[in-house]
Every structure is written in C-alpha cells, then in structure tokens.
Design an enzyme around this catalytic site. Structure first.
Site, PDB file in Angstrom:
ATOM      1  N   GLY A  34       0.823  -1.204   0.000  1.00 41.99           N
ATOM      2  CA  GLY A  34       0.000   0.000   0.000  1.00 41.99           C
ATOM      3  C   GLY A  34       0.851   1.245   0.000  1.00 41.99           C
ATOM      4  O   GLY A  34       2.063   1.206  -0.246  1.00 41.99           O
ATOM      5  N   GLY A  35       0.190   2.366   0.305  1.00 51.26           N
ATOM      6  CA  GLY A  35       0.881   3.634   0.250  1.00 51.26           C
ATOM      7  C   GLY A  35       1.928   3.805   1.321  1.00 51.26           C
ATOM      8  O   GLY A  35       2.872   4.584   1.163  1.00 51.26           O
ATOM      9  N   VAL A  80       3.375  -5.616   3.089  1.00 49.95           N
ATOM     10  CA  VAL A  80       3.026  -6.578   4.127  1.00 49.95           C
ATOM     11  C   VAL A  80       3.395  -7.979   3.651  1.00 49.95           C
ATOM     12  O   VAL A  80       3.146  -8.346   2.498  1.00 49.95           O
ATOM     13  CB  VAL A  80       1.526  -6.514   4.475  1.00 49.95           C
ATOM     14  CG1 VAL A  80       1.202  -7.482   5.611  1.00 49.95           C
ATOM     15  CG2 VAL A  80       1.142  -5.096   4.866  1.00 49.95           C
ATOM     16  N   LYS A 123       4.576  -5.861   8.565  1.00 53.28           N
ATOM     17  CA  LYS A 123       4.465  -4.699   7.689  1.00 53.28           C
ATOM     18  C   LYS A 123       5.744  -3.883   7.759  1.00 53.28           C
ATOM     19  O   LYS A 123       6.135  -3.390   8.822  1.00 53.28           O
ATOM     20  CB  LYS A 123       3.272  -3.822   8.074  1.00 53.28           C
ATOM     21  CG  LYS A 123       3.129  -2.618   7.143  1.00 53.28           C
ATOM     22  CD  LYS A 123       1.755  -1.998   7.222  1.00 53.28           C
ATOM     23  CE  LYS A 123       1.579  -0.949   6.125  1.00 53.28           C
ATOM     24  NZ  LYS A 123       0.231  -0.418   6.050  1.00 53.28           N
ATOM     25  N   ASP A 136      -8.270   5.062   7.320  1.00 44.87           N
ATOM     26  CA  ASP A 136      -8.273   4.462   5.983  1.00 44.87           C
ATOM     27  C   ASP A 136      -9.237   3.285   5.934  1.00 44.87           C
ATOM     28  O   ASP A 136      -8.906   2.197   5.453  1.00 44.87           O
ATOM     29  CB  ASP A 136      -6.865   4.018   5.583  1.00 44.87           C
ATOM     30  CG  ASP A 136      -6.736   3.786   4.075  1.00 44.87           C
ATOM     31  OD1 ASP A 136      -7.554   4.341   3.307  1.00 44.87           O
ATOM     32  OD2 ASP A 136      -5.821   3.054   3.661  1.00 44.87           O
TER      33      ASP A 136
END
Length: 329
Positions: free
Chosen positions: A20-21, A25, A41, A134
């Site tokens: 992701g941003g 992970v 992560k 999020d």
C-alpha cells in the site's frame, strides 16, 4: 525490498501479502517455529526528519489496543542493516468485506452482526486516542471469529500531531467531503464518515464514488472531489429500518459538525441488533466462501491528498472542522 527466506528480526519471510501507500506486508513465521505465523508490515523509507520517532509513538499506541475487532500488534522494531522499520501483527485470515460484497448486499442481520463489532473496535481505538483513517472494504477481514479491522498503517494518535505531514493520506473514495473542500479533517470524524459509507455500501452493494481505471492521480482527485461535493448524505433506502437510515445519513453528512461520534454509532447499531434478537457473531460463519489473506493487494490504493485541497466549486481557504456529539433519536 524483501524476498522469501529473508530474515528480519525474529521472523522469516514466507510470501508477500500486499503493498500500500505506507509499506509492504508479508506473511512470516517465527525463526524458531514454522507453526507461529504473523503478518509483518515494513514501512516505506521516509525523508521526513522525525519519521522514526513518529513511527515509534504510533507503534506504541497501536500496541496498547486490545479489542477482538482490531488486529493485534505483536511488536515493532528496526532492521538497522536494511534501514527498515516494521510492525509485526497477528495474521487475520478470512474473506475481506470487499470480496464478500462482490456477491451482493448483506442482509440486515449479517450487516448488523458485522458492523456492531467494527464500531466497537473503533470506539475503543478512539477512546485510546487512535483513529484508523483508511477504512475501506479491503481493510476489513471477516474471520471465522468475527470481523477484524486491519492495516492501521496510517493511524493517527491524538498526542502525536499530524501523522502524515502536509496533506491527508487515505483512499479517495472513502475520504469525507471536507477534505475536498480544503479543510483539515478531524481524524475521528474521518472514521465516522468511513464507517457510515461502508455500512451503506454493505446494505446496498453499491459504492457511490467509484473510480474509473486509468485515471491519473490528479484526474482521480478531481473526479471524486466533484462527486463528493455534490453528494448529499447517503441513504440505504426504505428497506432499511428508519433508525439505521438516520444513523447512516448522520454519519455521512457533508457537515462534519453534525456527525455522531463512534460511541453513539456503536450504541445505535448494538440496539438495533438487540431488538432483532441477534448477537454480534462471526459474520462469515458457515459461509462457503474463499479464504483469502488479510492483505490481498487492493486496487483502491492509499494516496496522499494535498492539504489544503483546492476547493472545487467553493471558496479557497482552509477551516478547521470540529467533532461534536449529537443526540440521536
């Protein structure tokens, strides 16, 4: 960054789960036992001077969260050789809410059994000074033990100031309208709006702010922003109980000052579930649906929205939105 067989701390990389941003992970197992699994992560390197100290503050806060509907942070550390900061979390496995809604809307009992624990988890996080920021279907996993919120990777702790520096990090379709008006959104209010939008989406299987494939970040920002500023509060329709419709309309109100807090959302949802003789139970229990990792790569990528966003169809300027408690009848 990391490959299968690499060791980082006390963990061995097995396979990637997603990116992701804020980071990537991986599924990992303990260096001492292949039977002990976790999700690790790795945070993407940052040039901001206080990035490391901020990571430690956030990791400490997240480690203190204890709720069945929140993925547990097992530890955090730094790989000094590679220059990588990382979080180790319990591995939540099951069907994501995104995958579940591809089969159609949730019946009311299933929706309530899913969202009562989620609201309870977010209420707990807010009480500890943590906001998720999020919320989206790919960040909710329907495990055999119940729904679980994952990826607090851009969570905000109240005591740590603005986690993301200049701008808002989040998924465009799930950010509240005030972000697109150039206002600095209050993190808890972002969660309230996001949960209301998700609840509406779960009941209807329709997302009101879809993004066409192939748009540049600037075009996506403009497209979603225009829709957000034109869209009134969401309403799942007459098939939903009136108290639930009122709650969703309030949570997705364009005016953040009129939104309820998460504690009130939890109470209203729990009351609706209780009236129907139900209990917050595993939403995916008994479902013959595919089991997928918690962090399968989502197409709805987290991104930074410049702050302030140039208001679309409104005056230029930045205002601070406040979060107020609203009585709900």
């Amino acid at each position: 960054m990391l490959k299968t067989g690499d060791r980082i701390g006390d963990w061995i990389i097995e396979s990637p789960l997603g990116e992701g941003g804020m980071g990537a992970v991986f599924r990992v197992h303990s260096a001492l036992s292949e039977r002990v699994d976790a999700a690790l992560k790795v945070m993407k390197p940052s040039l901001e001077p206080d990035a490391r100290a901020r990571f430690v503050r956030e990791a400490e806060a997240l480690s203190a969260l204890r709720h069945p509907a929140i993925v547990r942070v097992m530890g955090f550390s730094e790989d000094t050789r590679r220059g990588l900061l990382y979080l180790v979390m319990e591995l939540a496995e099951g069907e994501t809410l995104k995958r579940r809604l591809e089969r159609g809307p949730m019946p009311l009992p299933e929706a309530l059994a899913t969202f009562v624990p989620l609201a309870g988890g977010l209420e707990h996080a807010h009480a500890e000074g943590i906001s998720h920021r999020d919320l989206k279907p790919s960040n909710i996993v329907l495990t055999p033990d119940g729904p679980c919120l994952v990826d607090f990777g851009i969570a905000a702790a109240a005591q740590s100031g603005d986690l993301t520096g200049k701008g808002h990090l989040g998924t465009l379709s799930y950010l509240p309208p005030e972000v697109f008006r150039g206002e600095r959104a209050e993190p808890r209010s972002i969660d309230v709006y996001g949960l209301g939008l998700l609840l509406n989406e779960a009941l209807t299987a329709v997302h009101p702010f879809p993004l066409e494939a192939g748009l540049t970040p600037a075009a996506a920002l403009a497209t979603v922003g225009m829709r957000k500023l034109q869209q009134p509060a969401l309403d799942p329709g007459e098939t939903a109980p009136e108290p639930l419709r009122k709650l969703i309309r309030a949570a997705t109100s364009p005016d953040p000052r009129t939104r309820p807090d998460m504690a009130l959302m939890h109470r209203v949802l729990a009351s609706l579930l209780e009236r129907r003789g139900g209990a917050a139970a595993p939403a995916a229990a008994g479902a013959e649906s595919p089991r997928v990792p918690a962090w399968s790569p989502p197409p709805d990528r987290t991104m930074r929205v410049p702050d302030p966003v140039s208001p679309i169809g409104s005056r230029t300027g930045s205002t601070t939105s406040s979060h107020v408690r609203r009585r709900f009848r």
